[in-house]
Design a protein around this motif. Structure first.
Motif, PDB file in Angstrom:
ATOM      1  N   UNK A   1      38.865  31.919  48.658  1.00  0.00           N
ATOM      2  CA  UNK A   1      39.669  30.384  49.354  1.00  0.00           C
ATOM      3  C   UNK A   1      39.887  30.929  50.853  1.00  0.00           C
ATOM      4  N   UNK A   2      39.945  32.080  51.027  1.00  0.00           N
ATOM      5  CA  UNK A   2      39.735  32.486  52.992  1.00  0.00           C
ATOM      6  C   UNK A   2      38.809  32.320  53.605  1.00  0.00           C
ATOM      7  N   UNK A   3      37.243  32.706  53.099  1.00  0.00           N
ATOM      8  CA  UNK A   3      36.202  33.101  53.302  1.00  0.00           C
ATOM      9  C   UNK A   3      35.366  32.094  52.746  1.00  0.00           C
ATOM     10  N   UNK A   4      34.315  31.377  53.646  1.00  0.00           N
ATOM     11  CA  UNK A   4      33.406  30.186  52.611  1.00  0.00           C
ATOM     12  C   UNK A   4      32.038  30.718  52.416  1.00  0.00           C
ATOM     13  N   UNK A   5      31.767  32.771  53.369  1.00  0.00           N
ATOM     14  CA  UNK A   5      30.950  33.374  52.404  1.00  0.00           C
ATOM     15  C   UNK A   5      31.319  33.561  51.331  1.00  0.00           C
ATOM     16  N   UNK A   6      31.797  33.749  50.122  1.00  0.00           N
ATOM     17  CA  UNK A   6      32.522  33.883  49.270  1.00  0.00           C
ATOM     18  C   UNK A   6      31.943  33.484  47.991  1.00  0.00           C
ATOM     19  N   UNK A   7      31.557  33.767  46.778  1.00  0.00           N
ATOM     20  CA  UNK A   7      31.164  32.167  45.338  1.00  0.00           C
ATOM     21  C   UNK A   7      32.396  32.608  44.937  1.00  0.00           C
ATOM     22  N   UNK A   8      32.588  31.745  44.959  1.00  0.00           N
ATOM     23  CA  UNK A   8      33.447  31.060  42.879  1.00  0.00           C
ATOM     24  C   UNK A   8      33.767  31.814  42.582  1.00  0.00           C
ATOM     25  N   UNK A   9      35.021  32.093  42.347  1.00  0.00           N
ATOM     26  CA  UNK A   9      35.108  32.756  40.686  1.00  0.00           C
ATOM     27  C   UNK A   9      34.241  32.369  39.985  1.00  0.00           C
ATOM     28  N   UNK A  10      34.226  31.243  39.511  1.00  0.00           N
ATOM     29  CA  UNK A  10      33.797  30.680  38.423  1.00  0.00           C
ATOM     30  C   UNK A  10      32.055  30.290  38.306  1.00  0.00           C
ATOM     31  N   UNK A  11      31.570  30.678  39.026  1.00  0.00           N
ATOM     32  CA  UNK A  11      30.610  30.881  40.135  1.00  0.00           C
ATOM     33  C   UNK A  11      29.921  32.945  39.822  1.00  0.00           C
TER      34      UNK A  11
END
Length: 556
Positions: free
Chosen positions: A173-183
């Protein structure tokens, strides 16, 4: 691929391979997206053409083509050495499966891996070798899966290790380098933003703050898990330490929760050898950091040479690295020594009989190599080495692709069986127009093949399995069938001609086996396209003669 209704009312979906083979109009994609999908489709097509090679070689091709070595190495907490160890372990499993399996096909190997996953929780992970004569300095992530007799874990200081989890913990939610949890593959164990029933901004903010707190809690648990990994790497002796002070802080820190647990365990189990030799008391003034004052620094490792001797040795090293132009320099002497060693090795090889075990299966190209030079093949079997790049073995691919399109072939060719791979004079792809003209002027241009690009894996007698791929099979009024191998190079002569005939003998036996007909009903021919010449060798080798040829290998 789009879903289409089946007669039974259920939807049928195409596979990813089918979708990549038919991407449709380029206008329906972005330019970059279409380019990437096209490249991916070409990579998969090339890998399918490699399906006839050994399993271990195919795995290496997949890793190199799809960049899996990089994919594995960039995974969190995986070092480059561990990534390579995992891939090498898979390679060795494939080699072992090829050795013990009756039919080491790709589908059988995939079933074997699936069974290992279901019944044995997967394969054994690769191991990184460690030296007992050295001290290893590693991060905790890099130490996962490894063990040592003695392990020291420093820095078990409050808010240092385990690290303090701040309110700025990074997440998707704060860092675009992290995958969304659903993925994420482990999404079942991760907290996530829950917007169920949210209808206004205040409720959304509350849900966000709840998720933020859950992310912090999950990060704190992950830090504890990392600390657990650190303190469980020792087989015999675990040394732990922390400090009240670290550079730059204005208040004493003290022991972390993990160090406190280790201390309590050591005190309660002193009879078993655990002990706490030093535990510094809390500083009298917790606001004065003694590490803020200046203190002496030393370089490590200490140079054992005095300054004068160091200068002299560096000057001597510079002369060795850049010697004067003299015919009797160290370099020329080293070359002479290496030449002498190579000549001695050549003499040993010429004078030594190479004993190898008779292989249970061979490719057709290996069978031809056996006819040409048994000692060379025996040496390769006894000590397998990577083959040197051979551009000639890739020639003829454009002509071969043109023939596939002309005959409407859907099966793909193996690189080891490409036209021209068996002869040193194969034509290059730049000669395509000349080869097409010659082929269209030949009697073969008006004939329709029964089969094109026929792979096979057959048994010849009791102790030999042959694998390869035939270029084309035509109906023949005289015998029933004729196997044809397209050649783009020159017509061989002498012993090379006899060696090449072994290839047709193997193809003839293979088609007789696949078609369920007698060998006498199958003829075989080389078509030398450039010269418009068809060669049908007489007295092709029988199954017994091929077995005898394999038996000519020096055996132990």
């Amino acid at each position: 691929a789009p879903a289409t209704p089946s007669p039974g009312g259920q939807e049928e979906t195409g596979s990813l391979i089918e979708a990549l083979d038919d991407l449709g109009p380029a206008a329906e994609y972005s330019a970059e997206g279409y380019r990437r999908l096209t490249v991916f489709s070409q990579e998969l097509a090339w890998l399918r053409r490699r399906s006839g090679v050994s399993l271990a070689d195919l795995i290496d091709d997949v890793i190199a083509t799809l960049g899996l070595g990089i994919e594995v190495a960039v995974r969190p907490a995986v070092t480059h050495a561990r990534a390579q160890a995992h891939l090498q372990a898979l390679h060795e499993v494939a080699e072992e499966f090829t050795r013990i399996a009756e039919v080491p096909s790709l589908s059988a190997f995939l079933n074997y891996l699936a069974a290992a996953e279901d019944e044995e929780r997967g394969l054994e992970p690769g191991e990184v070798e460690t030296s007992a004569e050295s001290v290893s300095l590693l991060t905790v992530h890099a130490a996962k899966g490894l063990e040592w007799d003695v392990v020291a874990v420093p820095g078990l200081t409050k808010d240092v290790f385990p690290q303090k989890v701040s309110a700025r913990t990074e997440h998707w939610l704060t860092d675009p380098g992290h995958l969304p949890v659903s993925l994420c593959g482990d999404r079942e164990y991760l907290p996530d933003l829950d917007l169920t029933g949210v209808t206004d901004q205040k409720a959304a903010e509350t849900a966000y703050l709840t998720a933020k707190k859950a992310y912090q809690d999950a990060a704190a648990i992950e830090e504890l898990r990392l600390a657990y990994v650190a303190v469980t790497r020792a087989r015999d002796t675990l040394l732990c330490s922390g400090s009240w002070w670290t550079p730059g802080v204005t208040a004493a820190r003290g022991a972390s929760a993990v160090l406190e647990l280790v201390r309590e365990h050591a005190i309660s189990t002193q009879s078993t050898g655990s002990r706490v030799p030093v535990w510094a008391p809390e500083p009298e003034d917790p606001s004065i950091n003694p590490m803020s004052d200046h203190f002496a620094e030393l370089s490590w490792p200490v140079d054992p040479l005095p300054p004068g001797r160091r200068i002299a040795r560096e000057a001597a090293a510079a002369i060795v690295a850049d010697p004067p132009e003299d015919p009797m320099t160290l370099d020329s002497l080293a070359w002479d020594a290496e030449v002498d060693l190579l000549l001695a090795e050549r003499d040993r090889q010429r004078a030594t009989t190479i004993d190898v075990a008779v292989p249970s299966q061979l490719s057709v190209s290996e069978l031809v190599a056996l006819r040409r030079d048994p000692d060379r093949l025996a040496r390769r079997i006894r000590r397998p080495l990577p083959s040197a790049p051979a551009p000639l073995a890739r020639r003829g691919t454009a002509f071969h692709a043109w023939l596939e399109q002309r005959f409407g072939a859907t099966r793909l060719v193996d690189l080891d069986e490409l036209p021209g791979s068996a002869d040193d004079g194969a034509a290059s792809d730049e000669d395509l127009d000349e080869l097409k003209t010659a082929f269209l002027a030949s009697v073969w241009a008006d004939r329709e093949p029964t089969e094109v690009e026929v792979p096979f894996h057959i048994r010849v007698g009791e102790g030999l399995a042959l694998r390869g791929r035939m270029d084309a099979v035509f109906g023949d009024a005289r015998t029933g069938f004729e196997v044809v191998d397209w050649k783009t190079g020159a017509v061989p002569s002498g012993s090379e001609k006899q060696s090449a005939a072994i290839q047709l003998a193997a193809y003839r036996l293979a088609w007789a086996s696949l078609a369920g007909v007698e060998v006498d009903q199958v003829s075989a021919a080389f078509v030398y396209v450039r010269y418009g010449e068809t060669v049908r060798p007489a007295d092709l080798a029988t199954a017994e003669e091929l077995i005898a040829l394999v038996g000519s290998l020096p055996t132990r």
